[in-house]
Write an enzyme that holds these catalytic residues in place. Structure first.
Site, PDB file in Angstrom:
ATOM      1  CD  GLU A   1      -6.092   3.734  11.328  1.00  0.00           C
ATOM      2  OE1 GLU A   1      -5.080   3.095  11.704  1.00  0.00           O
ATOM      3  OE2 GLU A   1      -6.329   3.977  10.144  1.00  0.00           O
TER       4      GLU A   1
ATOM      5  CG  ASN B   1      -4.851   4.956   5.767  1.00  0.00           C
ATOM      6  OD1 ASN B   1      -5.695   5.132   6.640  1.00  0.00           O
ATOM      7  ND2 ASN B   1      -3.791   4.185   5.945  1.00  0.00           N
ATOM      8  CD  GLU B   2      -1.747   5.123   9.115  1.00  0.00           C
ATOM      9  OE1 GLU B   2      -2.234   4.849  10.226  1.00  0.00           O
ATOM     10  OE2 GLU B   2      -0.971   4.360   8.496  1.00  0.00           O
TER      11      GLU B   2
ATOM     12  NE  ARG C   1      -0.457   0.957   4.865  1.00  0.00           N
ATOM     13  CZ  ARG C   1      -1.009   1.097   6.056  1.00  0.00           C
ATOM     14  NH1 ARG C   1      -2.260   0.720   6.236  1.00  0.00           N
ATOM     15  NH2 ARG C   1      -0.339   1.613   7.063  1.00  0.00           N
TER      16      ARG C   1
ATOM     17  CD1 TRP D   1       1.480  -2.506  12.904  1.00  0.00           C
ATOM     18  CD2 TRP D   1       3.270  -1.418  13.691  1.00  0.00           C
ATOM     19  NE1 TRP D   1       1.021  -1.468  13.686  1.00  0.00           N
ATOM     20  CE2 TRP D   1       2.096  -0.785  14.184  1.00  0.00           C
ATOM     21  CE3 TRP D   1       4.510  -0.899  14.049  1.00  0.00           C
ATOM     22  CZ2 TRP D   1       2.144   0.331  15.018  1.00  0.00           C
ATOM     23  CZ3 TRP D   1       4.550   0.209  14.888  1.00  0.00           C
ATOM     24  CH2 TRP D   1       3.376   0.813  15.350  1.00  0.00           C
TER      25      TRP D   1
ATOM     26  CB  CYS E   1       5.504   8.562  -8.236  1.00  0.00           C
ATOM     27  SG  CYS E   1       6.136  10.127  -8.887  1.00  0.00           S
TER      28      CYS E   1
ATOM     29  CD  GLU F   1      -2.629  -3.457   8.944  1.00  0.00           C
ATOM     30  OE1 GLU F   1      -2.226  -2.696   9.844  1.00  0.00           O
ATOM     31  OE2 GLU F   1      -3.424  -3.104   8.059  1.00  0.00           O
TER      32      GLU F   1
ATOM     33  CB  CYS G   1      10.133  13.183  -8.467  1.00  0.00           C
ATOM     34  SG  CYS G   1       8.691  12.291  -7.836  1.00  0.00           S
TER      35      CYS G   1
END
Length: 678
Positions: free
Chosen positions: A312, A152-153, A114, A320, A118, A360, A166
């Site tokens: 969360e 997400n995060e 995940r 992890w 780029c 997970e 880039c």
């Protein structure tokens, strides 16, 4: 003005990431029944569902999500709906392999995890805008929708890409930032080692070089990477604002210094409608509840002191880390309510039902593999009832006592190569000073170095290697106007381009501290120095010493041995109506407390009533004048917390609460919340 609280949510948020696509629909009815039993008020949905929602380019399948949102709405459960742009589908990468990020070593990552993105990729930006648009059009007016959850995060696991795309984007960013190549050369100091550039086309990202690269270029690339990610968030946010007005938009931060070091959350806090955060306990030998409190305080500060939301955390162990212990009985509720004490408007988890497959599957959840006949489930149900009893604290704000300064740009700069001592770590200093304040039972706000500090009697600067002239002037005015400042070593050294401020160290802080530093003399591993002070008091330092020359400051503690023996170690400078303290070595916890105690006396910060070390007391106050005292006992012994007057304990289990007067008994491992009488 966008709404800043989850739409339609009338209670504290309680629930978690819900991933029903991992289960047959026959399980969904059982899920919502259990959610009702546990008191769940909101769930996060769809965060990793792009491949299901758009199984091939331009073909959408929303049927399952339609049924899910309708089901949740029928059962009174609000929805935090994700844009699934953290996990593009396999078909996207097959068509656009260039959207996979490249490391500084030139290795392109592969599909199968995940966050492999780029963020400069035009194809990714187009595809992300496409799925976001379709979701906004379809669900923007759905009655279950409470909050939009973008991506997400951000920043983990990949924060920067070094591909040719880039590189071209970086050159455009430099032109927009500096206006000319000559200005880039000046900012980066390219006269050193003959690195001068004649055109933007000659500039590449700071890829692997034979020895240390240009530090100013590396610092700017971190800024560029953060700004590029933020551009993508804004793109999705603006689509949602336009097509689904009235619903707040957020993305889940990871403000803990132990969990993300690549995002400038001061900048990000201004972009979201509601600040939300993810936090996980780190099993690294530290007191985990102190790290939790620090992350919550930092999150609240990023929100400008306004209520925020814990989006969360875990019910028990994660999966992890090298070692993943289970939370002890009562620890989940205590963790949750510690976040609420420090400003969160609820407690959400990853995730609702524990996964049977995937990376997970051993991460704890609200519904564990063992089902409802488990301690975790019983504690989840009890926590839901407790949060319902605390509904009235919604909208109140945490009351701070003191402030600490923190700047991600300074952290980035200090973390680059070839600094005087690699054992000096900005995060360690921030953790250490925060823990000292925590153990004095003081609630901490964090602040940007250029922010208005006038509300705080005491400001602590644990590590600000990079400091602008404006920040230095801000601290001088703060002290002159009556503030008390505590500064730790290796602060104020360079400007925003990692160039040493002209003149003697500590550059931007010379005037406010009333001293100069002729030279640093970092210590070797295991080397210690003894510091002597008033009344024969002795402190211990390591890692760092300095040759300090007072220029108006008085010496309070002196080096008794070591390279700077006989010279000042800790100084105090009266300036205007205030006082500035300087600490030129790394102090252990007991020694740091001696300095903080003296600074608190200068600041008029009253000592808290005697409390055990791991009993946490925090207040929230509402606009209506009501005040709430949260007492959290992280110790293994029952504790008594003095009260100024009387109140009503809200978690005691008695309808309407339990009257208390004069003192509050908090059992070992428990939490008590008191509505204080006016």
């Amino acid at each position: 003005m966008p709404q800043t609280t989850p739409k339609g949510l009338q209670r504290l948020a309680f629930g978690g990431d819900y991933n029903p696509e991992q289960w047959p629909e026959s399980v969904w009815q059982e899920d919502v029944r259990l959610m009702r039993e546990a008191g769940v008020t909101m769930v996060s949905v769809g965060i990793f569902s792009w491949a299901l929602l758009e199984p091939e380019h331009g073909r959408y399948d929303f049927g399952w999500l339609d049924r899910l949102l309708d089901l949740l709405h029928t059962h009174g459960i609000r929805v935090d709906l994700g844009t699934p742009t953290v996990a593009p589908p396999a078909w996207f990468y097959r068509a656009h392999p260039e959207a996979l990020p490249v490391t500084a070593e030139g290795v392109r990552y592969s599909y199968g995890s995940r966050g492999a993105i780029c963020h400069s990729s035009p194809a990714y930006r187009t595809a992300a805008a496409g799925i976001t648009t379709e979701l906004a059009r379809r669900y923007g007016s759905h009655p279950a929708l409470a909050l939009w959850h973008v991506h997400n995060e951000y920043g983990v696991p990949v924060s920067a890409c070094y591909c040719d795309g880039c590189a071209a984007h970086f050159r455009r960013w430099l032109h927009e930032t500096y206006g000319s190549v000559e200005a880039v050369n000046e900012a980066w100091g390219t006269a050193f080692w003959g690195q001068r550039y004649g055109s933007y086309e000659e500039i590449d990202p700071p890829r692997v070089t034979p020895t240390v690269g240009n530090p100013a270029q590396q610092l700017d690339y971190r800024r560029f990477a953060d700004a590029t990610i933020r551009e993508n968030f804004r793109s999705e946010r603006d689509i949602l604002h336009e097509l689904a007005p009235g619903t707040p938009v957020t993305t889940n931060f990871m403000t803990a210094l132990s969990q993300c070091d690549s995002i400038d959350y001061w900048a990000w806090g201004r972009e979201v409608d509601l600040v939300t955060n993810d936090h996980y306990l780190m099993t690294d030998g530290r007191r985990t509840h102190v790290n939790l409190a620090m992350a919550a305080d930092l999150t609240r500060s990023v929100a400008g002191g306004a209520p925020w939301l814990l989006l969360e955390h875990s019910t028990s162990g994660v999966n992890w880390q090298a070692r993943n212990p289970a939370k002890r009985p009562g620890e989940m509720a205590r963790n949750s309510l510690a976040h609420v004490a420090r400003g969160s408007e609820g407690a959400m988890f990853f995730q609702w039902r524990q996964s049977r497959r995937g990376a997970e599957k051993f991460h704890s959840a609200m519904v564990p593999h063992g089902g409802t006949d488990t301690r975790v489930w019983r504690e989840v149900v009890a926590l839901g009832a407790g949060l319902e009893a605390l509904e009235e604290v919604r909208g109140s704000r945490t009351v701070p006592d003191v402030a600490m300064l923190w700047d991600w740009h300074s952290w980035w700069a200090q973390s680059l190569e070839w600094r005087p001592n690699e054992a000096h770590d900005a995060r360690e200093r921030a953790d250490s000073f925060y823990e000292t304040l925590y153990d004095r039972h003081l609630t901490v706000d964090f602040a940007h170095p250029e922010a208005d500090l006038s509300a705080y009697p005491l400001v602590v600067v644990p590590a600000l290697y990079l400091m602008t002239e404006a920040a230095g002037q801000n601290l001088r005015e703060y002290v002159e106007n009556g503030g008390t400042l505590v500064v730790s070593y290796f602060s104020g050294i360079v400007d925003e381009h990692d160039a040493v401020h002209p003149g003697a160290y500590p550059g931007a802080l010379r005037d406010v501290l009333g001293l100069t530093v002729e030279e640093w003399s970092p210590l070797l591993d295991e080397q210690r120095v003894r510091i002597e002070g008033p009344d024969g008091a002795s402190l211990t330092g390591d890692v760092w010493t300095e040759f300090v020359r007072p220029r108006g400051a008085e010496t309070v503690w002196s080096y008794a041995d070591g390279p700077a023996a006989g010279g000042p170690a800790v100084t105090r400078h009266r300036l205007g109506r205030g006082t500035a303290w300087y600490v030129s070595t790394r102090l252990d916890a007991a020694s740091a407390d001696a300095i903080v105690a003296a600074a608190c006396e200068d600041a008029g910060v009253a000592a808290r009533a005697a409390l055990p070390r791991d009993v946490e007391v925090v207040r929230r106050a509402g606009d209506d004048g009501r005040q709430y005292l949260f007492a959290l006992n992280h110790s293994t012994e029952d504790a008594e917390v003095p009260l100024d007057g009387s109140g009503t304990e809200l978690l005691g289990g008695t309808a309407g609460g339990t009257p208390v007067d004069g003192k509050l008994t908090v059992p070992a491992g428990a939490v008590r919340v008191v509505r204080l009488d006016a």
